[in-house]
Every structure is written in structure tokens, then in C-alpha cells.
Design a protein around this motif. Structure first.
Motif: not given
Lengths: 120, 120
Positions: A5-8, A32-36, A41-42, A77-78
Motif C-alpha cells: 500500500d503506497p500510503a503505508s 537520488m530524487a523524490w517521489m510522492n 504508483v505510476k 523499501i527500507d
């Protein structure tokens, strides 16, 4: 197994999580860059690594304009769920300076040394 | 060559910069944590990778209590000067869960899959 779940994931105050891109096989740390959450999801849906550009405040499909596409091989995921590692296949240069990787400056005995030149 | 000035890095609003730790030789991405300018200086001076613990608001000399020391081999700066890559020699587990790396969870077909068990 747990459904992802991306919200997790744990995002910062701006709703962003850092994502490290590493080349499959060679292990090069490219950038290194950032994601929301939507970029996560994309990225999973399209297998094209998609960041959130903090300067443009817009999705940044890596390589969309430069052709230097990052194809997702594996998303990791870390332990704290506040950092991502994308194993990718990088086309050409990952860096906007046209170098293979963004980390091309080394600190050696207190001096900055450039490790690689832009690609031709 | 340019003399390296820790103040020339771009820190976030909390005065922190992310630092990725990568194992020399194998290229394993071990972990990502944060440094402030003083932690950058300490890391370079001592060759023991030293982060800034956001939870404890204190220096975090990696491995000081666990023995899982990170010895600095090379410190690299990215193109935007807002991310660091430390090439290190990691003793034992980099992760507080006693796994070699923090990125031990993979997203496979929408499920979370654990890639490695804690070290013995």
C-alpha cells in the motif's frame, strides 16, 4: 505476504520520500530524487521511473525529454519505510550534466576531484 | 581543484543532507541516513561514518554501540550538492534489524516480499 500500500510509506512533511536509483548488474548508484505517493504508483504501473520534481511541482518521468529513460526492474523499501531503492536499467546518462551518474565529485584530502566527464 | 567546504552543500530546512552508504567492491546499497555539516566534517576527519540522528537529535557514529562500524573509503557529492554517497567498508549488518542492508523488502506484483533474513 503483505499487499503493498503506497500510503503505508513514510513521507516527509511535503508528502515526499527519497528514492535512490541503482543500475541493475553494475550496482552503480545513479542518482537520488523524490517521489510522492502518486509517483510511486505510476512507477510501479508503468515501469518507467517517475519522480516528483520539487522545482517544477510536477511529475518527472525520467528520460521523457532527454531519452535517458529509467526502466524499473525492482522497487525496494527500507526498514523504516522512509526511503526507496529502485533497481533500474538506465539508458545513457542519469545526470542532467550528461554524466552517467550524479555522484561524480569526490572529496579527496579536502579537495573536490571530478571523477568522470560528461558522456559524448 | 576546489577546496571542499562543508557549508557549500545544500542542506534542507532542518540543516540536513541525505547520505547513501554503499559497500566498496560489492556495490550493495546498505542504507540511507542524514548528516548535518558537523557530521560531514566528523566523517571526513575520523573516517568513521557519522550521521545525525533525527530521533535522538545527536551524532550517530555508525556502529558505536553495535560494533557494525562503517569505515569511510570515499565521500562523493551529487551534481546538485544536495545528496551524498559514502563508499564504505561495512562491518556486519548495516540495518538495525541485523540484516546486511536496510532495503530488504521488494514490491513484486503488488505484494511485499522479504529478500533476506537477519544475520546470525
Amino acid at each position: 505476504m503483505t499487499r503493498f500500500d503506497p500510503a503505508s510509506l513514510r513521507y516527509d512533511a511535503n508528502g515526499l520520500i527519497p528514492c535512490i536509483a541503482q543500475q541493475e548488474g553494475t550496482g552503480e548508484v545513479l542518482m537520488m530524487a523524490w517521489m510522492n505517493a502518486d509517483a510511486v504508483v505510476k512507477t510501479l504501473e508503468t515501469e518507467r521511473v517517475t519522480y516528483w520534481s520539487r522545482s517544477r511541482q510536477a511529475f518527472w518521468v525520467k528520460g521523457e525529454t532527454s531519452g535517458h529513460v529509467q526502466t524499473l526492474v525492482d522497487l525496494r523499501i527500507d526498514c523504516d519505510r522512509d526511503c526507496l531503492l529502485a533497481i533500474v536499467r538506465q539508458e545513457g546518462a542519469a545526470c542532467h550534466t550528461n554524466r552517467r551518474v550524479c555522484f561524480y565529485t569526490s572529496v579527496v584530502d579536502g579537495e573536490e576531484v571530478e571523477l568522470m566527464a560528461p558522456m559524448k
